[in-house]
Design an enzyme around this catalytic site. Structure first.
Site, PDB file in Angstrom:
ATOM      1  N   THR A  15      18.464  -1.891 -10.226  1.00 20.73           N
ATOM      2  CA  THR A  15      19.092  -0.752  -8.950  1.00 20.73           C
ATOM      3  C   THR A  15      20.642  -1.966  -9.098  1.00 20.73           C
ATOM      4  OG1 THR A  15      17.430  -0.923  -7.564  1.00 20.73           O
ATOM      5  CG2 THR A  15      19.310  -1.537  -6.754  1.00 20.73           C
ATOM      6  N   ASP A  59      15.040   1.519 -16.086  1.00 20.96           N
ATOM      7  CA  ASP A  59      14.663   0.602 -14.565  1.00 20.96           C
ATOM      8  C   ASP A  59      13.318   0.018 -15.423  1.00 20.96           C
ATOM      9  OD1 ASP A  59      14.790   2.842 -11.862  1.00 20.96           O
ATOM     10  OD2 ASP A  59      12.428   1.118 -13.039  1.00 20.96           O
ATOM     11  N   SER A  60      13.069  -0.766 -14.677  1.00 23.51           N
ATOM     12  CA  SER A  60      11.974  -1.595 -14.878  1.00 23.51           C
ATOM     13  C   SER A  60      10.340  -1.196 -14.960  1.00 23.51           C
ATOM     14  CB  SER A  60      12.209  -3.402 -14.196  1.00 23.51           C
ATOM     15  OG  SER A  60      11.430  -3.073 -12.672  1.00 23.51           O
ATOM     16  N   SER A  61      10.636  -0.348 -14.200  1.00 24.68           N
ATOM     17  CA  SER A  61       8.979   0.431 -14.523  1.00 24.68           C
ATOM     18  C   SER A  61       8.633   0.731 -16.285  1.00 24.68           C
ATOM     19  CB  SER A  61       8.943   1.563 -13.490  1.00 24.68           C
ATOM     20  OG  SER A  61       9.556   1.260 -12.405  1.00 24.68           O
ATOM     21  N   THR A 168       5.107 -12.859  -6.622  1.00 25.44           N
ATOM     22  CA  THR A 168       4.956 -11.456  -6.918  1.00 25.44           C
ATOM     23  C   THR A 168       5.898 -10.572  -5.904  1.00 25.44           C
ATOM     24  OG1 THR A 168       2.064 -11.806  -6.770  1.00 25.44           O
ATOM     25  CG2 THR A 168       2.853  -9.754  -5.406  1.00 25.44           C
ATOM     26  N   GLN A 281      -7.588 -10.296  -5.599  1.00 24.52           N
ATOM     27  CA  GLN A 281      -6.674  -9.137  -4.229  1.00 24.52           C
ATOM     28  C   GLN A 281      -6.089  -9.751  -3.401  1.00 24.52           C
ATOM     29  OE1 GLN A 281      -8.795  -5.499  -2.788  1.00 24.52           O
ATOM     30  NE2 GLN A 281      -9.873  -5.325  -4.850  1.00 24.52           N
ATOM     31  N   CYS A 282      -6.897 -11.201  -2.166  1.00 24.46           N
ATOM     32  CA  CYS A 282      -5.866 -12.340  -1.501  1.00 24.46           C
ATOM     33  C   CYS A 282      -4.701 -12.841  -2.314  1.00 24.46           C
ATOM     34  CB  CYS A 282      -6.577 -12.409  -0.926  1.00 24.46           C
ATOM     35  SG  CYS A 282      -7.789 -11.868   0.588  1.00 24.46           S
TER      36      CYS A 282
HETATM   37  N1  ASP Z   1      13.147   0.649 -10.045  1.00 21.61           N
HETATM   38  C1  ASP Z   1      14.444  -0.420 -10.240  1.00 21.61           C
HETATM   39  C2  ASP Z   1      13.523  -0.995 -11.285  1.00 21.61           C
HETATM   40  O1  ASP Z   1      12.515  -2.446 -10.891  1.00 21.61           O
HETATM   41  C3  ASP Z   1      14.467  -1.340  -8.161  1.00 21.61           C
HETATM   42  C4  ASP Z   1      14.741  -2.388  -8.448  1.00 21.61           C
HETATM   43  O2  ASP Z   1      16.363  -3.076  -9.636  1.00 21.61           O
HETATM   44  O3  ASP Z   1      14.643  -3.337  -7.333  1.00 21.61           O
HETATM   45  O4  ASP Z   1      14.622  -0.993 -12.119  1.00 21.61           O
END
Ligand code: ASP
Length: 346
Positions: A15, A59-61, A168, A281-282
């Protein structure tokens, strides 16, 4: 800040460097040279700043193992020429990348600061400008003896510097997007940047060469326990050929169901030599498989405790260790060690 510091800004996407596509209205990455024109304050920073831009920006995804190898390789190639590195990265998987790099960069003695933003840098209320400028300042900061103030892989976000492998992403809306619940902050930026020197990891002695370990292995499955989980589905995941390790995301202090259907699957895994790592998960607290019978059953089945590790650190540590060792016995030995400050062993 020391005026002679040389910082390499590595722009990977996210972003922070995005703008709105005129036709679709969605956010798409733009050329990095535009970031410099968006932040004219950068020209005032008293250090030499060079830029390396990923191509394509992502995009980091879309982060994957090839991305981490490329990023670590850029740092390796430029290690001797720069005093510190700032990695501009999307927030979604930033904690995974910061954790991964903390393992790959062996004997790191220079700062590698990950940052990004929740709002694109071109927007009026952006958090990106502040994050970027302060991250550069952290990367350039030196102690009175001339050594780097924070020679670790860190995440800087909304005035706080965290150990990268303790973070996280927990908020998709707020500017304070990250948390490090099980480990204190390494610094806080106010009028001055105040460093929590007692918590920063320093090498026992300086002057070791950087070793970039690029062998990674993702023969790993993560299983998040939910009540009522279908045992056939679980068995299906666990019987995949080539599986070397499973991360069990358990309840509370490391608890799981005690029915024979479940425990048989886990027992089959461990008797095949597959590593099963128990991570809670905690977000806060530590796995303690002796606290309840439900945890003890896992321990008896040969499951290893993940201490107070984040899932991000556990996943990347396993990718790393599986890549370093062909035999799971060595992987297990290192898994239980605090390698980069990622777990607290009492
Ligand atoms: N979808 C974006 C990413 O992780 C979100 C961000 O940059 O905050 O690349």
């Amino acid at each position: 800040m020391n005026g002679l510091q040389k910082i390499l800004l590595i722009y990977t996407g996210g972003t922070i460097g995005m703008k709105q596509d005129r036709e679709t209205g969605t956010l798409v990455p733009f050329d990095f040279s535009q970031i410099l024109s968006e932040v004219p304050e950068l020209k005032k920073i008293v250090c030499r700043l060079d830029v390396h831009s990923f191509s394509p920006l992502i995009d980091s995804s879309d982060v994957n193992m090839e991305f981490w190898i490329e990023l670590a390789g850029i740092i390796e190639k430029n290690y001797e020429s720069y005093d510190g590195f700032v990695v501009l990265h999307g927030t979604d998987t930033m904690s995974y990348s910061a954790s991964m790099l903390s393992f790959m960069l062996d004997d790191l003695e220079k700062p590698v600061v990950f940052t990004g933003s929740q709002l694109p840098i071109g927007k009026l209320r952006t958090d990106g400008r502040e994050n970027l400028i302060s991250s550069i300042e952290v990367a350039a900061a030196v102690r009175s003896d001339g050594h780097p103030m924070v020679p670790e892989v860190t995440v800087f976000f909304e005035n706080i510097l965290y150990r990268g492998n303790r973070t996280t992403k927990y908020n998709a809306e707020n500017f304070r997007a990250f948390k490090s619940v099980n480990f204190p902050e390494l610094a806080e930026a106010g009028i001055h940047i105040k460093y929590n020197v007692a918590q920063i990891r320093y090498p026992e002695s300086w002057g070791h060469p950087l070793w970039v370990r690029k062998n990674l292995d993702n023969s790993l499955a993560t299983v998040r326990l939910v009540p009522g989980m279908n045992r056939k589905m679980l068995k299906g995941i666990c019987s995949v050929e080539g599986l070397r390790a499973v991360i069990l995301e358990t309840y509370g202090s490391g608890n799981a169901p005690t029915d024979s259907g479940f425990l048989e699957v886990i027992g089959e895994l461990t008797s095949r030599g597959v590593i099963v790592l128990n991570v809670s998960q905690c977000p806060a607290g530590c796995v303690d498989m002796d606290a309840y019978a439900t945890g003890r059953a896992l321990k008896m089945a040969g499951v290893l405790g993940g201490y107070d590790s984040t899932v991000e650190a556990a996943v990347t540590k396993l990718y790393f260790l599986l890549g370093q060792f062909a035999d799971n016995v060595s992987v297990k030995r290192y898994l239980c060690k605090n390698m980069r400050g990622e777990i607290t062993i009492m």
